[in-house]
Design an enzyme around this catalytic site. Structure first.
Site, PDB file in Angstrom:
ATOM      1  N   ASP A  94       0.861  -1.183   0.000  1.00 16.86           N
ATOM      2  CA  ASP A  94       0.000   0.000   0.000  1.00 16.86           C
ATOM      3  C   ASP A  94       0.901   1.238   0.000  1.00 16.86           C
ATOM      4  OD1 ASP A  94      -2.014   1.806   0.119  1.00 16.86           O
ATOM      5  OD2 ASP A  94      -2.780   1.191   2.079  1.00 16.86           O
ATOM      6  N   HIS A 203      -7.819  -0.010   7.515  1.00 15.22           N
ATOM      7  CA  HIS A 203      -7.984   1.430   7.250  1.00 15.22           C
ATOM      8  C   HIS A 203      -9.180   1.956   8.031  1.00 15.22           C
ATOM      9  CE1 HIS A 203      -5.677   0.087   3.575  1.00 15.22           C
ATOM     10  NE2 HIS A 203      -4.849   0.812   4.313  1.00 15.22           N
ATOM     11  N   PHE A 204      -9.085   3.211   8.447  1.00  8.99           N
ATOM     12  CA  PHE A 204     -10.153   3.716   9.317  1.00  8.99           C
ATOM     13  C   PHE A 204     -10.285   5.235   9.264  1.00  8.99           C
ATOM     14  CE2 PHE A 204      -6.294   3.477  11.950  1.00  8.99           C
ATOM     15  CZ  PHE A 204      -6.234   4.752  12.499  1.00  8.99           C
ATOM     16  N   GLU A 206     -11.415   7.874  12.292  1.00 13.81           N
ATOM     17  CA  GLU A 206     -11.671   7.800  13.730  1.00 13.81           C
ATOM     18  C   GLU A 206     -11.861   9.189  14.305  1.00 13.81           C
ATOM     19  OE1 GLU A 206      -9.488   4.717  16.048  1.00 13.81           O
ATOM     20  OE2 GLU A 206      -8.616   6.452  17.053  1.00 13.81           O
ATOM     21  N   HIS A 234      -6.862   7.035   8.118  1.00 16.32           N
ATOM     22  CA  HIS A 234      -5.775   6.098   7.772  1.00 16.32           C
ATOM     23  C   HIS A 234      -6.144   5.366   6.491  1.00 16.32           C
ATOM     24  CE1 HIS A 234      -3.772   1.945   8.448  1.00 16.32           C
ATOM     25  NE2 HIS A 234      -2.887   2.746   7.901  1.00 16.32           N
ATOM     26  N   ASN A 329       4.456   4.333   4.177  1.00  9.96           N
ATOM     27  CA  ASN A 329       5.029   3.352   3.226  1.00  9.96           C
ATOM     28  C   ASN A 329       5.546   4.137   2.021  1.00  9.96           C
ATOM     29  OD1 ASN A 329       4.064   1.234   4.797  1.00  9.96           O
ATOM     30  ND2 ASN A 329       2.606   0.489   3.296  1.00  9.96           N
ATOM     31  N   PRO A 373      -1.022   5.956  15.283  1.00  6.20           N
ATOM     32  CA  PRO A 373      -2.249   5.321  15.758  1.00  6.20           C
ATOM     33  C   PRO A 373      -1.961   4.084  16.600  1.00  6.20           C
ATOM     34  CG  PRO A 373      -1.956   4.926  13.392  1.00  6.20           C
ATOM     35  CD  PRO A 373      -0.817   5.795  13.828  1.00  6.20           C
ATOM     36  N   SER A 380      -3.853   6.804  20.706  1.00  8.49           N
ATOM     37  CA  SER A 380      -2.925   7.114  19.628  1.00  8.49           C
ATOM     38  C   SER A 380      -2.092   8.303  20.104  1.00  8.49           C
ATOM     39  CB  SER A 380      -3.690   7.479  18.357  1.00  8.49           C
ATOM     40  OG  SER A 380      -4.500   6.390  17.946  1.00  8.49           O
ATOM     41  N   HIS A 398       5.277   3.551  13.222  1.00 10.12           N
ATOM     42  CA  HIS A 398       4.068   4.062  12.552  1.00 10.12           C
ATOM     43  C   HIS A 398       2.790   3.642  13.255  1.00 10.12           C
ATOM     44  CE1 HIS A 398       3.105   0.057  11.313  1.00 10.12           C
ATOM     45  NE2 HIS A 398       2.258   0.423  10.378  1.00 10.12           N
TER      46      HIS A 398
HETATM   47  P1  5GP Z   1      -0.886  -0.489   9.275  1.00  7.57           P
HETATM   48  O1  5GP Z   1      -0.654   0.662   8.381  1.00  7.57           O
HETATM   49  O2  5GP Z   1       0.375  -1.217   9.574  1.00  7.57           O
HETATM   50  O3  5GP Z   1      -1.989  -1.374   8.853  1.00  7.57           O
HETATM   51  O4  5GP Z   1      -1.464   0.120  10.624  1.00  7.57           O
HETATM   52  C1  5GP Z   1      -0.844   1.124  11.338  1.00  7.57           C
HETATM   53  C2  5GP Z   1      -1.167   1.043  12.799  1.00  7.57           C
HETATM   54  O5  5GP Z   1      -2.479   1.571  13.035  1.00  7.57           O
HETATM   55  C3  5GP Z   1      -1.234  -0.331  13.410  1.00  7.57           C
HETATM   56  O6  5GP Z   1       0.047  -0.800  13.749  1.00  7.57           O
HETATM   57  C4  5GP Z   1      -2.086  -0.099  14.648  1.00  7.57           C
HETATM   58  O7  5GP Z   1      -1.256   0.207  15.750  1.00  7.57           O
HETATM   59  C5  5GP Z   1      -2.925   1.120  14.306  1.00  7.57           C
HETATM   60  N1  5GP Z   1      -4.368   0.863  14.162  1.00  7.57           N
HETATM   61  C6  5GP Z   1      -4.976  -0.152  13.501  1.00  7.57           C
HETATM   62  N2  5GP Z   1      -6.332   0.005  13.538  1.00  7.57           N
HETATM   63  C7  5GP Z   1      -6.575   1.148  14.224  1.00  7.57           C
HETATM   64  C8  5GP Z   1      -7.772   1.881  14.563  1.00  7.57           C
HETATM   65  O8  5GP Z   1      -8.910   1.505  14.249  1.00  7.57           O
HETATM   66  N3  5GP Z   1      -7.609   3.042  15.267  1.00  7.57           N
HETATM   67  C9  5GP Z   1      -6.380   3.523  15.640  1.00  7.57           C
HETATM   68  N4  5GP Z   1      -6.306   4.678  16.310  1.00  7.57           N
HETATM   69  N5  5GP Z   1      -5.251   2.845  15.328  1.00  7.57           N
HETATM   70  C10 5GP Z   1      -5.339   1.694  14.624  1.00  7.57           C
HETATM   71 MN    MN Z   2      -2.670   0.635   4.102  1.00  4.73          MN
HETATM   72 MN    MN Z   3      -1.052   1.967   7.015  1.00  6.61          MN
END
Ligand code: 5GP
Ligand code: MN
Ligand code: MN
Length: 473
Positions: A94, A203-204, A206, A234, A329, A373, A380, A398
Site C-alpha cells: 500500500d 484502514h479507518f 476515527e 488512515h 510506506n 495510531p 494514539s 508508525h
Molecule cells: P498499518 O498501516 O500497519 O496497517 O497500521 C498502522 C497502525 O495503526 C497499526 O500498527 C495499529 O497500531 C494502528 N491501528 C490499527 N487500527 C486502528 C484503529 O482503528 N484506530 C487507531 N487509532 N489505530 C489503529
Molecule cells: Mn494501508
Molecule cells: Mn497503514
C-alpha cells in the site's frame, strides 16, 4: 527465539552481520517489548535486507516491527542515493499508506452520542469503505486521475476539494515529484478508480479526543489542546499501490540478475536506483504516492461536508484544520550530511526535528508532527522528531504493531472480549465478521511502543488521543 540480538545501547539491539549480510541490522526495543518479542520472521527479513548491496547503513527495525512482505513492517532501509538499490518490497504494497489528523475546535464534552452517530452516518454516506470500492464522486474521471498522478493533493485542492493551507500540512506539500504515469500497467490504471475511498480492514476514520497533553506549547501550536475533538484518517493508494508493487516486484525479480544482484528473497526484489527498471519504479511509486495524498485530501473534503451537514455551519467555523498528513510506506530522496540517500520507510513514519530545512515554513521552529495510531480501542499519539533521531533517518514507529496475525486474532479473541475492550467507543465496520482481525488485543501496547523511542530521546510526545467513534474499512 531472539538469541541473535545483542544489546548495543539503551533500547537498541544489534543483529550482527553473518552469512550473506553486508551490514549489521538494528532493532529498537524496550525491555518490556523484548520480553514479549517473538518475531523470528521479521528479524530474518531485516537480516535479508542487510544482504542488499549499497545500503547507507544497517537496516532498522522500529519498536512496532512485525512480519511484512519483503522488508518487515516497522522497517527503515536507507540506500546510497547514487549507487544503491531501490526495492518495491521495501516500500510495501500500500504505497503511501499514511495517516492524516484534523483538529476541530469542538470539545468532546459537548458532543452527545447521538451527534457522534450522526457524524459517522454522514461520513459513511459519503466515503465508500471496503476492498475494491470505486469512488462516489462522479466527476472523478481519467483526466483528473492523470493530473493527480503528477500533482497529488495540489491538484484536488486547486479543484476545490479543500483549503490552500491544507497543502503545507502534508508531507512533501502533498506532491512528490518524479511521477510518470506512462510506466503504469493497464491493471494499475484500472484500479485507480478507487480515488476518494477508504479501503478495507486496517484502514479507518476515527473521531477522537485529546486526553493527555505532554507538551502544552506544541499542543497549542498544533491545535491539540485538552478535550478537543480530532479526526484521524488512515488510508493509502488503494488497489493502485498494490498493483504497482506486484508489477514491479516481478520486473525487479527478472532484472536483478542482469545487474549482478543476488536477491535474498522475492519480497526484497531490488534493482540499482540508476537502472531503467529502478527509475521506472520510482516514477510509478510517485504516481501512487500522489494518488494517496489526493485520496486523503478528498476524504478530508468529504468529512468536512459531513460535519457541515450535521452542525449546519461552515466547516471553517468548526476548525477541522489539517494538523499533518504523513506517509508510512514510501521511499524518498533525503540529504544526510550533504549526501543523498534513498530512505525506504515501510511501516515507519518520518518525524523531523525543529530547525530541519525540510520542514514546511510554518513548522520550522517546532518540527513536523508524526501521527502514531494505536488501535481502535486504545490510544494514539502525536509526537515530533528530535535532533537525536538522525540515527533513524528521523524515523519513528508508525503504529503499535501487531502481536497477533489477522488469523490468530480471529481464532483467539472472542467477540465478548472484543466488545468489552471497546467500552463506550462507537464502532462500525464494512465487514463486521472481520472486526476481530483488528481487535485492540491484536496490537502491542501503544504506550510501551511509543515510550521505547521517546525514552531515548528519538522522539518527543506531544499529546495522546483517545478514540470516541471509529469507522473501519
Ligand atoms: P498499518 O498501516 O500497519 O496497517 O497500521 C498502522 C497502525 O495503526 C497499526 O500498527 C495499529 O497500531 C494502528 N491501528 C490499527 N487500527 C486502528 C484503529 O482503528 N484506530 C487507531 N487509532 N489505530 C489503529
Ligand atoms: Mn494501508
Ligand atoms: Mn497503514
Amino acid at each position: 527465539m531472539n538469541k541473535k540480538l545483542v544489546k548495543i545501547g539503551p533500547n537498541r539491539y544489534c543483529l550482527p552481520r553473518e552469512g550473506k549480510m553486508l551490514v549489521d541490522a538494528i532493532v529498537y526495543l524496550s525491555s518490556e517489548l523484548l520480553a514479549i518479542f517473538d518475531e523470528p520472521i521479521a528479524l530474518q527479513q531485516l537480516a535479508d535486507a542487510a544482504c542488499l548491496p549499497g545500503l547507507a547503513g544497517p537496516p532498522l527495525g522500529m519498536p512496532d516491527i512485525h512480519q511484512g512482505f519483503g522488508l518487515p513492517i516497522g522497517g527503515v532501509m536507507a540506500s546510497d542515493g547514487e549507487n544503491g538499490v531501490i526495492s518495491a518490497g521495501a516500500v510495501g504494497m500500500d504505497i503511501n499508506c499514511g495517516v492524516r489528523l484534523l483538529a476541530s475546535n469542538l470539545l468532546a464534552a459537548n458532543i452527545t452520542t447521538r451527534k457522534l452517530t450522526s457524524l459517522l452516518e454522514a461520513i459513511e454516506a459519503r466515503i465508500p469503505a471496503g476492498v475494491g470500492k470505486a469512488t462516489k464522486h462522479r466527476e472523478i474521471k481519467r483526466e483528473l486521475i492523470e493530473r493527480v498522478f503528477y500533482e497529488g493533493a495540489v491538484e484536488v485542492v486547486e479543484r476545490g476539494y479543500g483549503w490552500p493551507e491544507d497543502l503545507e500540512a502534508i508531507e512533501e506539500g502533498g506532491r512528490l515529484s518524479g511521477a510518470r504515469p506512462g510506466v503504469l500497467s493497464k491493471e494499475a490504471w484500472e484500479r485507480s478508480n478507487q480515488l476518494a475511498t477508504l479501503g478495507g480492514g486496517n484502514h479507518f476514520i476515527e473521531l477522537g479526543v485529546v486526553n493527555e497533553v505532554y507538551d502544552p506549547t506544541l499542543a497549542e501550536f498544533f491545535g491539540l489542546t485538552q478535550g478537543r475533538v480530532t479526526v484521524m484518517i488512515h488510508t493509502g493508494s488503494r488497489g493502485l499501490g498494490h498493483q504497482i508493487c506486484t508489477d514491479f516486484t516481478e520486473i525487479m525479480v527478472q532484472a536483478a540478475p542482469r545487474y549482478g544482484i543476488q536477491l535474498p528473497t522475492k519480497g526484497l526484489a531490488a534493482v540499482p536506483i540508476q537502472s531503467r527498471e529502478g527509475k521506472d519504479y520510482f516514477a510509478a511509486m510517485a504516481c501512487a504516492v500522489n494518488f494517496a495524498f489526493a485520496n486523503r485530501q478528498l476524504i478530508t473534503h468529504d468529512i468536512r461536508e459531513a460535519f457541515e451537514e450535521v452542525y449546519k455551519t461552515d466547516a471553517g467555523n468548526l476548525g477541522l484544520k489539517v494538523v499533518y498528513d504523513i506517509a508510512h510506506n514510501i521511499a524518498k530522496y533525503e540529504l544526510y550530511d550533504g549526501k543523498k540517500l534513498l530512505v525506504h520507510r515501510k511501516g515507519a513514519t518520518r518525524a523531523l526535528p525543529a530547525g530541519h530545512p525540510a520542514n514546511p515554513p510554518s513548522l520550522k521552529e517546532t518540527g513536523h508532527p508524526a501521527i502514531i495510531p494505536g488501535s481502535m480501542g486504545s490510544s494514539s499519539y502525536v509526537v515530533v522528531g528530535t535532533a537525536e533521531a538522525e540515527e533513524t533517518y528521523y524515523s519513528v514507529n508508525h503504529g503499535a504493531g501487531r502481536v497477533l496475525s489477522r488469523r490468530a486474532a480471529r481464532k483467539s479473541i472472542s467477540m465478548d472480549e472484543f466488545e468489552r475492550s471497546m467500552g463506550d467507543i462507537i464502532y462500525r465496520a464494512r465487514r463486521p465478521s472481520r472486526l476481530l482481525d483488528e481487535a485492540p488485543q491484536a496490537y502491542k501496547n501503544i504506550d510501551q511502543v511509543v515510550d521505547t523511542l521517546a525514552s531515548i530521546g528519538i522522539t518527543r510526545k506531544v499529546v495522546k488521543l483517545a478514540p470516541l467513534a471509529v469507522i473501519k474499512g
